[in-house]
Design an enzyme around this catalytic site. Structure first.
Site, short mmCIF file in Angstrom:
data_model
loop_
_atom_site.label_atom_id
_atom_site.label_comp_id
_atom_site.label_asym_id
_atom_site.label_seq_id
_atom_site.Cartn_x
_atom_site.Cartn_y
_atom_site.Cartn_z
N CYS A 1 65.19 -34.57 3.89
CA CYS A 1 63.17 -34.83 4.45
C CYS A 1 62.49 -34.23 2.92
CB CYS A 1 63.16 -34.07 5.50
SG CYS A 1 61.91 -34.05 5.60
N CYS B 1 60.36 -31.20 3.48
CA CYS B 1 60.76 -29.59 4.34
C CYS B 1 62.65 -29.64 3.82
CB CYS B 1 61.24 -29.47 5.32
SG CYS B 1 61.83 -30.70 6.63
N CYS C 1 60.21 -36.71 10.87
CA CYS C 1 61.83 -35.49 11.01
C CYS C 1 61.70 -34.82 11.74
CB CYS C 1 61.23 -34.76 9.57
SG CYS C 1 62.50 -33.52 9.32
N CYS D 1 60.01 -31.58 10.48
CA CYS D 1 58.23 -30.95 9.74
C CYS D 1 57.06 -32.00 10.40
CB CYS D 1 58.94 -30.76 8.30
SG CYS D 1 59.23 -32.74 7.76
N CYS E 1 64.96 -47.80 8.98
CA CYS E 1 64.43 -48.18 7.50
C CYS E 1 63.65 -47.30 6.79
CB CYS E 1 63.69 -49.74 7.93
SG CYS E 1 62.45 -50.68 6.87
#
Length: 139
Positions: free
Chosen positions: A47, A50, A96, A99, A119
């Site tokens: 991510c 984070c 995510c 976060c 995607c």
């Protein structure tokens, strides 16, 4: 990793304007423009906000859609799904878990073994590659 709670102001300081627009305001980058849409490098996609590990390059494939596509996340607990009714469509948004960064959407038109296509916007990701000395690096 636990939940990450930051203010919009903190996110704006840490992210580029494009990364903020996509990850915090649920934006989408134009197809075939993102950094990772056609990348063949091996590693782990984390991510952008984070650093949570989300996808392995082993699950990445060319879906032809213009965004990085994966047939599965690293594990089922790293990504949360939400119904998305925007733009006159019914889709499943993926974020995510740690976060709540907007990643993209998941569709049921992917390859086996899952039949799923995650995607993902390149701006939501960072590729952590393995060097010959096995130290993790961020290009």
């Amino acid at each position: 990793m636990g939940k990450v709670n930051k203010t919009d102001r903190e996110w704006q300081r840490e992210l580029s304007p494009e990364e903020y627009r996509i990850t915090r305001q649920k934006g989408t980058e134009p197809a075939f423009t993102g950094q990772y849409w056609n990348t063949k490098q091996h590693g782990t996609y984390v991510c952008r906000c984070c650093g949570a590990e989300l996808f392995s390059s082993d699950a990445k494939y060319d879906s032809g859609c213009g965004w990085p596509s994966f047939f599965r996340p690293l594990n089922g607990s790293v990504i949360d799904e939400h119904e998305d009714l925007t733009h006159g469509m019914v889709r499943t948004e993926i974020v995510c878990h740690d976060c709540e960064a907007h990643l993209g959407h998941v569709f049921e038109d992917g390859p086996q073994p899952t039949g799923l296509r995650y995607c993902v916007n390149s701006a939501s990701l960072q590729l952590k590659t393995q060097e010959k000395n096995d130290e993790e690096t961020y290009p």
